[in-house]
Design an enzyme around this catalytic site. Structure first.
Site, PDB file in Angstrom:
ATOM      1  N   ARG A   1       0.814  -1.215   0.000  1.00 50.17           N
ATOM      2  CA  ARG A   1       0.000   0.000   0.000  1.00 50.17           C
ATOM      3  C   ARG A   1       0.849   1.268   0.000  1.00 50.17           C
ATOM      4  O   ARG A   1       0.538   2.237  -0.692  1.00 50.17           O
ATOM      5  CB  ARG A   1      -0.929  -0.019   1.224  1.00 50.17           C
ATOM      6  CG  ARG A   1      -2.072  -1.003   1.061  1.00 50.17           C
ATOM      7  CD  ARG A   1      -2.713  -1.321   2.392  1.00 50.17           C
ATOM      8  NE  ARG A   1      -1.875  -2.237   3.163  1.00 50.17           N
ATOM      9  CZ  ARG A   1      -2.336  -3.198   3.949  1.00 50.17           C
ATOM     10  NH1 ARG A   1      -3.623  -3.353   4.099  1.00 50.17           N
ATOM     11  NH2 ARG A   1      -1.517  -3.986   4.607  1.00 50.17           N
TER      12      ARG A   1
ATOM     13  N   ARG B   1       7.398  -9.100  -4.807  1.00 51.15           N
ATOM     14  CA  ARG B   1       7.255 -10.566  -4.863  1.00 51.15           C
ATOM     15  C   ARG B   1       6.153 -10.958  -5.832  1.00 51.15           C
ATOM     16  O   ARG B   1       6.282 -11.873  -6.613  1.00 51.15           O
ATOM     17  CB  ARG B   1       6.920 -11.110  -3.469  1.00 51.15           C
ATOM     18  CG  ARG B   1       8.145 -11.568  -2.708  1.00 51.15           C
ATOM     19  CD  ARG B   1       7.764 -12.097  -1.382  1.00 51.15           C
ATOM     20  NE  ARG B   1       6.855 -11.163  -0.708  1.00 51.15           N
ATOM     21  CZ  ARG B   1       6.499 -11.250   0.562  1.00 51.15           C
ATOM     22  NH1 ARG B   1       6.966 -12.219   1.291  1.00 51.15           N
ATOM     23  NH2 ARG B   1       5.675 -10.387   1.112  1.00 51.15           N
TER      24      ARG B   1
ATOM     25  N   ARG C   1      12.781  -0.752   6.604  1.00 50.56           N
ATOM     26  CA  ARG C   1      13.350  -1.225   7.856  1.00 50.56           C
ATOM     27  C   ARG C   1      14.869  -1.237   7.741  1.00 50.56           C
ATOM     28  O   ARG C   1      15.407  -1.483   6.660  1.00 50.56           O
ATOM     29  CB  ARG C   1      12.919  -2.675   8.146  1.00 50.56           C
ATOM     30  CG  ARG C   1      11.572  -2.820   8.836  1.00 50.56           C
ATOM     31  CD  ARG C   1      11.620  -2.342  10.296  1.00 50.56           C
ATOM     32  NE  ARG C   1      10.341  -2.485  10.940  1.00 50.56           N
ATOM     33  CZ  ARG C   1       9.350  -1.580  10.923  1.00 50.56           C
ATOM     34  NH1 ARG C   1       9.493  -0.445  10.276  1.00 50.56           N
ATOM     35  NH2 ARG C   1       8.215  -1.803  11.575  1.00 50.56           N
TER      36      ARG C   1
ATOM     37  N   GLU D   1      19.144   0.299  14.812  1.00 46.91           N
ATOM     38  CA  GLU D   1      18.715   1.609  15.330  1.00 46.91           C
ATOM     39  C   GLU D   1      18.241   1.470  16.778  1.00 46.91           C
ATOM     40  O   GLU D   1      17.796   0.391  17.174  1.00 46.91           O
ATOM     41  CB  GLU D   1      17.598   2.202  14.430  1.00 46.91           C
ATOM     42  CG  GLU D   1      16.318   1.395  14.431  1.00 46.91           C
ATOM     43  CD  GLU D   1      15.295   1.927  13.414  1.00 46.91           C
ATOM     44  OE1 GLU D   1      15.641   2.141  12.238  1.00 46.91           O
ATOM     45  OE2 GLU D   1      14.140   2.110  13.833  1.00 46.91           O
TER      46      GLU D   1
ATOM     47  N   HIS E   1      13.516   7.481  12.095  1.00 47.00           N
ATOM     48  CA  HIS E   1      12.358   6.573  11.988  1.00 47.00           C
ATOM     49  C   HIS E   1      11.050   7.324  12.296  1.00 47.00           C
ATOM     50  O   HIS E   1      10.348   6.998  13.263  1.00 47.00           O
ATOM     51  CB  HIS E   1      12.528   5.365  12.924  1.00 47.00           C
ATOM     52  CG  HIS E   1      11.713   4.179  12.499  1.00 47.00           C
ATOM     53  ND1 HIS E   1      12.123   2.873  12.657  1.00 47.00           N
ATOM     54  CD2 HIS E   1      10.484   4.097  11.918  1.00 47.00           C
ATOM     55  CE1 HIS E   1      11.193   2.046  12.198  1.00 47.00           C
ATOM     56  NE2 HIS E   1      10.190   2.770  11.732  1.00 47.00           N
TER      57      HIS E   1
END
Ligand code: GLV
Length: 327
Positions: free
Chosen positions: A158, A180, A241, A270, A288
Protein backbone atom coordinates in the site's frame (compact mmCIF):
# COMPACT_ATOMS: atom_id res chain seq x y z
CA UNK A 1 -18.43 -9.57 37.74
CA UNK A 2 -15.28 -10.95 36.12
CA UNK A 3 -12.12 -9.00 36.94
CA UNK A 4 -10.81 -6.87 34.10
CA UNK A 5 -8.12 -8.58 31.97
CA UNK A 6 -4.61 -7.36 32.73
CA UNK A 7 -2.47 -5.81 30.03
CA UNK A 8 0.95 -4.24 29.69
CA UNK A 9 1.56 -1.07 27.67
CA UNK A 10 5.25 -1.43 26.99
CA UNK A 11 6.06 2.12 25.84
CA UNK A 12 4.72 5.62 26.48
CA UNK A 13 1.49 6.37 24.60
CA UNK A 14 -1.04 9.22 24.32
CA UNK A 15 -2.72 9.73 27.74
CA UNK A 16 -6.10 9.39 25.95
CA UNK A 17 -5.11 5.94 24.68
CA UNK A 18 -4.15 4.88 28.17
CA UNK A 19 -7.41 6.24 29.61
CA UNK A 20 -9.39 4.29 27.04
CA UNK A 21 -7.51 1.08 27.75
CA UNK A 22 -8.07 1.59 31.49
CA UNK A 23 -11.84 1.49 30.91
CA UNK A 24 -11.49 -2.14 29.82
CA UNK A 25 -8.32 -3.45 31.42
CA UNK A 26 -6.15 -3.37 34.48
CA UNK A 27 -3.18 -1.62 32.91
CA UNK A 28 0.51 -1.60 33.79
CA UNK A 29 2.15 1.10 31.70
CA UNK A 30 5.49 2.67 30.93
CA UNK A 31 4.61 6.36 30.60
CA UNK A 32 8.14 7.18 31.75
CA UNK A 33 9.31 5.36 28.59
CA UNK A 34 12.01 3.57 30.58
CA UNK A 35 14.28 1.29 28.54
CA UNK A 36 13.23 -2.17 29.71
CA UNK A 37 15.55 -5.11 29.15
CA UNK A 38 14.12 -8.35 27.81
CA UNK A 39 14.10 -9.64 31.39
CA UNK A 40 12.12 -6.58 32.53
CA UNK A 41 9.64 -7.12 29.73
CA UNK A 42 9.19 -10.79 30.62
CA UNK A 43 8.80 -9.98 34.33
CA UNK A 44 6.17 -7.33 33.61
CA UNK A 45 4.28 -9.59 31.21
CA UNK A 46 3.61 -12.13 33.97
CA UNK A 47 -0.14 -12.46 34.49
CA UNK A 48 -0.88 -10.20 31.49
CA UNK A 49 -3.31 -11.34 28.79
CA UNK A 50 -2.36 -8.57 26.40
CA UNK A 51 0.55 -6.37 25.43
CA UNK A 52 0.51 -3.01 23.63
CA UNK A 53 3.83 -3.07 21.81
CA UNK A 54 5.76 -0.98 19.30
CA UNK A 55 8.32 -2.21 16.81
CA UNK A 56 10.96 -2.26 19.55
CA UNK A 57 9.72 -5.14 21.76
CA UNK A 58 10.82 -8.49 20.41
CA UNK A 59 8.19 -11.17 21.00
CA UNK A 60 9.84 -14.50 20.23
CA UNK A 61 9.68 -18.14 21.33
CA UNK A 62 11.69 -17.50 24.53
CA UNK A 63 9.49 -14.59 25.62
CA UNK A 64 6.35 -16.57 24.81
CA UNK A 65 7.58 -19.63 26.73
CA UNK A 66 8.15 -17.41 29.78
CA UNK A 67 4.83 -15.53 29.51
CA UNK A 68 2.18 -18.21 29.43
CA UNK A 69 -0.79 -15.92 30.21
CA UNK A 70 -0.22 -13.84 27.09
CA UNK A 71 -2.97 -14.06 24.46
CA UNK A 72 -2.42 -11.02 22.25
CA UNK A 73 0.30 -8.54 21.28
CA UNK A 74 -0.95 -5.42 19.53
CA UNK A 75 1.79 -3.57 17.67
CA UNK A 76 1.43 0.16 17.17
CA UNK A 77 3.17 -0.19 13.80
CA UNK A 78 2.37 -1.63 10.42
CA UNK A 79 5.67 -3.57 10.39
CA UNK A 80 5.84 -6.56 12.68
CA UNK A 81 9.30 -8.03 12.26
CA UNK A 82 9.60 -7.77 16.07
CA UNK A 83 7.07 -10.62 16.22
CA UNK A 84 8.04 -14.24 15.59
CA UNK A 85 4.63 -14.94 14.09
CA UNK A 86 5.02 -18.73 13.66
CA UNK A 87 6.08 -18.99 17.33
CA UNK A 88 3.09 -16.85 18.31
CA UNK A 89 0.72 -19.05 16.31
CA UNK A 90 2.25 -22.17 17.85
CA UNK A 91 1.46 -20.74 21.31
CA UNK A 92 -1.96 -19.45 20.16
CA UNK A 93 -0.93 -15.85 20.79
CA UNK A 94 -2.52 -13.37 18.40
CA UNK A 95 -0.47 -10.61 16.79
CA UNK A 96 -2.02 -7.45 15.35
CA UNK A 97 -0.60 -4.41 13.53
CA UNK A 98 -1.83 -1.02 12.28
CA UNK A 99 -2.14 -1.12 8.47
CA UNK A 100 -3.94 1.45 6.28
CA UNK A 101 -4.14 4.28 8.83
CA UNK A 102 -0.53 5.30 8.08
CA UNK A 103 -0.33 4.59 4.34
CA UNK A 104 -0.70 8.09 2.91
CA UNK A 105 1.28 9.80 5.67
CA UNK A 106 4.17 7.38 5.21
CA UNK A 107 4.02 7.77 1.42
CA UNK A 108 4.16 11.58 1.91
CA UNK A 109 7.29 11.17 3.99
CA UNK A 110 8.90 8.79 1.49
CA UNK A 111 8.39 11.41 -1.16
CA UNK A 112 9.66 14.19 1.11
CA UNK A 113 12.82 12.19 1.80
CA UNK A 114 13.26 11.52 -1.92
CA UNK A 115 12.96 15.24 -2.66
CA UNK A 116 15.30 16.26 0.18
CA UNK A 117 17.85 13.71 -0.98
CA UNK A 118 17.70 14.45 -4.69
CA UNK A 119 17.71 18.23 -4.18
CA UNK A 120 20.38 18.14 -1.42
CA UNK A 121 18.23 20.07 1.04
CA UNK A 122 19.84 18.82 4.27
CA UNK A 123 23.39 19.07 2.94
CA UNK A 124 22.88 22.66 1.76
CA UNK A 125 21.16 23.63 5.01
CA UNK A 126 24.13 22.36 7.03
CA UNK A 127 26.42 24.43 4.77
CA UNK A 128 24.35 27.54 5.35
CA UNK A 129 24.08 27.05 9.13
CA UNK A 130 27.84 26.52 9.30
CA UNK A 131 28.29 30.05 7.91
CA UNK A 132 29.94 28.76 4.72
CA UNK A 133 27.58 30.58 2.33
CA UNK A 134 29.52 33.65 1.33
CA UNK A 135 28.53 33.87 -2.34
CA UNK A 136 26.16 32.23 -4.82
CA UNK A 137 27.65 30.12 -7.58
CA UNK A 138 26.19 28.52 -10.70
CA UNK A 139 26.63 24.87 -9.65
CA UNK A 140 26.01 25.21 -5.93
CA UNK A 141 24.30 22.08 -4.60
CA UNK A 142 23.08 21.14 -8.07
CA UNK A 143 21.19 17.92 -7.50
CA UNK A 144 19.17 15.41 -9.48
CA UNK A 145 15.96 16.16 -11.34
CA UNK A 146 12.82 14.69 -9.77
CA UNK A 147 10.01 15.54 -12.22
CA UNK A 148 10.08 13.44 -15.36
CA UNK A 149 12.75 11.07 -14.00
CA UNK A 150 12.46 7.33 -13.39
CA UNK A 151 11.14 6.34 -9.97
CA UNK A 152 11.92 2.77 -8.91
CA UNK A 153 10.02 1.17 -6.06
CA UNK A 154 11.12 -2.04 -4.37
CA UNK A 155 8.14 -3.47 -2.47
CA UNK A 156 4.78 -2.50 -3.91
CA UNK A 157 2.35 -2.79 -0.99
CA UNK A 158 0.00 0.00 0.00
CA UNK A 159 2.77 2.48 0.85
CA UNK A 160 4.72 1.69 -2.32
CA UNK A 161 1.57 2.30 -4.34
CA UNK A 162 1.06 5.64 -2.56
CA UNK A 163 4.58 6.70 -3.53
CA UNK A 164 4.00 5.53 -7.11
CA UNK A 165 0.81 7.59 -7.39
CA UNK A 166 2.56 10.68 -6.06
CA UNK A 167 5.46 10.23 -8.50
CA UNK A 168 3.38 9.40 -11.56
CA UNK A 169 0.50 11.82 -11.12
CA UNK A 170 2.20 14.66 -9.23
CA UNK A 171 5.66 14.71 -10.79
CA UNK A 172 5.20 13.06 -14.18
CA UNK A 173 7.68 10.34 -13.25
CA UNK A 174 8.13 7.14 -15.16
CA UNK A 175 7.36 4.56 -12.42
CA UNK A 176 8.81 1.05 -12.38
CA UNK A 177 8.52 -1.43 -9.52
CA UNK A 178 9.60 -4.84 -8.36
CA UNK A 179 7.69 -6.92 -5.84
CA UNK A 180 7.25 -10.57 -4.86
CA UNK A 181 3.94 -10.53 -6.70
CA UNK A 182 2.74 -8.34 -9.53
CA UNK A 183 -0.10 -5.85 -8.97
CA UNK A 184 -3.42 -6.42 -10.71
CA UNK A 185 -3.67 -4.67 -14.11
CA UNK A 186 -6.16 -2.19 -12.54
CA UNK A 187 -3.71 -1.22 -9.80
CA UNK A 188 -0.85 -0.92 -12.30
CA UNK A 189 -2.97 1.52 -14.30
CA UNK A 190 -3.96 3.49 -11.16
CA UNK A 191 -0.31 3.76 -10.11
CA UNK A 192 0.93 4.18 -13.72
CA UNK A 193 3.59 1.66 -12.72
CA UNK A 194 5.38 -0.95 -14.82
CA UNK A 195 6.59 -4.25 -13.33
CA UNK A 196 10.29 -5.03 -13.93
CA UNK A 197 12.86 -7.53 -12.63
CA UNK A 198 15.06 -6.45 -9.71
CA UNK A 199 18.10 -6.02 -11.95
CA UNK A 200 16.28 -3.70 -14.36
CA UNK A 201 14.94 -1.76 -11.38
CA UNK A 202 18.44 -1.24 -9.99
CA UNK A 203 19.98 -0.36 -13.34
CA UNK A 204 17.24 2.00 -14.54
CA UNK A 205 15.92 3.92 -11.52
CA UNK A 206 17.01 7.53 -11.04
CA UNK A 207 15.47 7.36 -7.56
CA UNK A 208 15.00 4.04 -5.83
CA UNK A 209 12.64 3.87 -2.84
CA UNK A 210 12.59 0.82 -0.56
CA UNK A 211 9.23 -0.05 0.96
CA UNK A 212 9.45 -3.82 1.46
CA UNK A 213 8.96 -5.66 4.77
CA UNK A 214 12.02 -6.89 6.63
CA UNK A 215 12.51 -10.67 6.72
CA UNK A 216 15.35 -13.16 6.42
CA UNK A 217 14.86 -12.96 2.63
CA UNK A 218 15.02 -9.15 2.47
CA UNK A 219 18.06 -8.87 4.80
CA UNK A 220 20.68 -6.86 2.87
CA UNK A 221 18.50 -6.84 -0.25
CA UNK A 222 20.61 -3.77 -1.08
CA UNK A 223 24.31 -4.51 -0.51
CA UNK A 224 27.49 -3.69 -2.40
CA UNK A 225 26.54 -5.85 -5.42
CA UNK A 226 23.17 -4.12 -5.80
CA UNK A 227 24.64 -0.65 -5.20
CA UNK A 228 27.17 -1.38 -7.94
CA UNK A 229 24.32 -1.95 -10.39
CA UNK A 230 22.75 1.47 -9.71
CA UNK A 231 23.48 4.57 -11.76
CA UNK A 232 26.23 6.79 -10.30
CA UNK A 233 23.69 9.63 -10.43
CA UNK A 234 20.97 7.67 -8.59
CA UNK A 235 19.52 8.29 -5.15
CA UNK A 236 18.38 5.61 -2.72
CA UNK A 237 15.67 6.10 -0.09
CA UNK A 238 14.92 3.60 2.70
CA UNK A 239 11.72 4.09 4.68
CA UNK A 240 11.17 0.35 5.18
CA UNK A 241 13.35 -1.22 7.86
CA UNK A 242 16.95 -1.22 8.94
CA UNK A 243 18.76 -4.33 7.76
CA UNK A 244 17.26 -4.22 4.27
CA UNK A 245 20.26 -2.07 3.31
CA UNK A 246 23.81 -3.03 4.24
CA UNK A 247 24.58 0.31 5.89
CA UNK A 248 28.39 -0.16 5.84
CA UNK A 249 28.32 -0.91 2.10
CA UNK A 250 26.04 2.08 1.51
CA UNK A 251 28.30 4.46 3.45
CA UNK A 252 31.24 3.31 1.34
CA UNK A 253 29.28 3.71 -1.92
CA UNK A 254 28.25 7.22 -0.87
CA UNK A 255 31.77 8.17 0.13
CA UNK A 256 33.13 6.93 -3.21
CA UNK A 257 30.19 8.60 -4.99
CA UNK A 258 29.23 5.32 -6.62
CA UNK A 259 25.67 6.54 -6.12
CA UNK A 260 24.84 10.24 -5.73
CA UNK A 261 22.95 10.33 -2.44
CA UNK A 262 20.73 8.48 0.03
CA UNK A 263 17.85 9.31 2.35
CA UNK A 264 17.45 7.02 5.34
CA UNK A 265 14.70 6.90 7.95
CA UNK A 266 15.65 3.44 9.24
CA UNK A 267 18.96 1.86 10.22
CA UNK A 268 20.57 -1.46 11.07
CA UNK A 269 20.57 -1.72 14.87
CA UNK A 270 18.71 1.61 15.33
CA UNK A 271 18.68 3.87 17.26
CA UNK A 272 22.41 3.36 16.68
CA UNK A 273 23.52 4.66 13.29
CA UNK A 274 26.55 3.30 11.47
CA UNK A 275 29.29 5.88 12.26
CA UNK A 276 30.36 6.11 8.61
CA UNK A 277 26.88 7.32 7.65
CA UNK A 278 27.28 10.21 10.09
CA UNK A 279 30.39 11.46 8.32
CA UNK A 280 29.37 11.30 4.64
CA UNK A 281 27.74 14.52 3.43
CA UNK A 282 25.46 13.11 0.73
CA UNK A 283 22.95 11.40 3.00
CA UNK A 284 19.80 12.69 4.69
CA UNK A 285 19.20 10.99 8.05
CA UNK A 286 15.92 10.97 10.00
CA UNK A 287 15.07 9.01 13.18
CA UNK A 288 12.36 6.57 11.99
CA UNK A 289 9.59 9.18 11.71
CA UNK A 290 7.87 8.29 8.41
CA UNK A 291 4.44 7.87 10.05
CA UNK A 292 4.95 10.68 12.56
CA UNK A 293 2.12 13.16 12.17
CA UNK A 294 -0.05 13.74 15.21
CA UNK A 295 -3.20 12.55 13.46
CA UNK A 296 -1.63 9.38 12.12
CA UNK A 297 0.13 8.45 15.35
CA UNK A 298 -3.23 8.88 17.13
CA UNK A 299 -4.93 6.68 14.54
CA UNK A 300 -2.22 4.03 15.01
CA UNK A 301 -2.58 4.14 18.81
CA UNK A 302 -6.39 3.93 18.47
CA UNK A 303 -6.15 0.93 16.16
CA UNK A 304 -3.73 -0.91 18.46
CA UNK A 305 -6.13 -0.23 21.36
CA UNK A 306 -9.11 -1.33 19.21
CA UNK A 307 -7.30 -4.60 18.57
CA UNK A 308 -6.73 -5.27 22.28
CA UNK A 309 -10.31 -4.35 23.21
CA UNK A 310 -11.72 -6.13 20.15
CA UNK A 311 -9.95 -9.37 20.94
CA UNK A 312 -9.86 -9.53 24.74
CA UNK A 313 -13.33 -8.04 25.35
CA UNK A 314 -15.35 -8.96 22.25
CA UNK A 315 -13.34 -11.86 20.76
CA UNK A 316 -12.95 -9.96 17.46
CA UNK A 317 -9.69 -8.13 16.66
CA UNK A 318 -9.71 -5.57 13.84
CA UNK A 319 -6.45 -6.33 12.03
CA UNK A 320 -5.19 -9.80 13.03
CA UNK A 321 -1.86 -10.96 11.57
CA UNK A 322 -2.25 -14.66 12.38
CA UNK A 323 -6.02 -15.30 12.24
CA UNK A 324 -5.33 -19.06 12.49
CA UNK A 325 -5.19 -18.38 16.25
CA UNK A 326 -8.86 -17.35 16.19
CA UNK A 327 -10.08 -20.63 14.68
C1 GLV B 1 6.87 1.90 11.33
O1 GLV B 1 7.98 1.66 11.00
C2 GLV B 1 5.79 0.97 11.21
O2 GLV B 1 6.04 -0.20 10.89
O3 GLV B 1 4.64 1.36 11.43
Amino acid sequence: MNPKPRILVARAVFPETLARLEQHFEVEHNQADAAWSRQDLVARLQGKAGAFTTGTERIDADVLAACTDLKVCANMAVGYNNFDLPAMSARKVLGTNTPDVLTETTADFGFALLMATARRIAESEHYLRAGKWTKWSFDMFAGAEVHGSTLGILGMGRIGQGIARRGAHGFGMNVIYHNRSRLTPELEVACKARYVGKEELLRTADHLVLVLPYSAESHHAIGSAELAQMKPTATLVNIARGGIVDDAALAQALREQRIAAAGLDVFEGEPKVHPDLLTVPNVVLTPHIASATVRTRRAMADLAADNLIGFLVHGKPVTPLNPDVLA
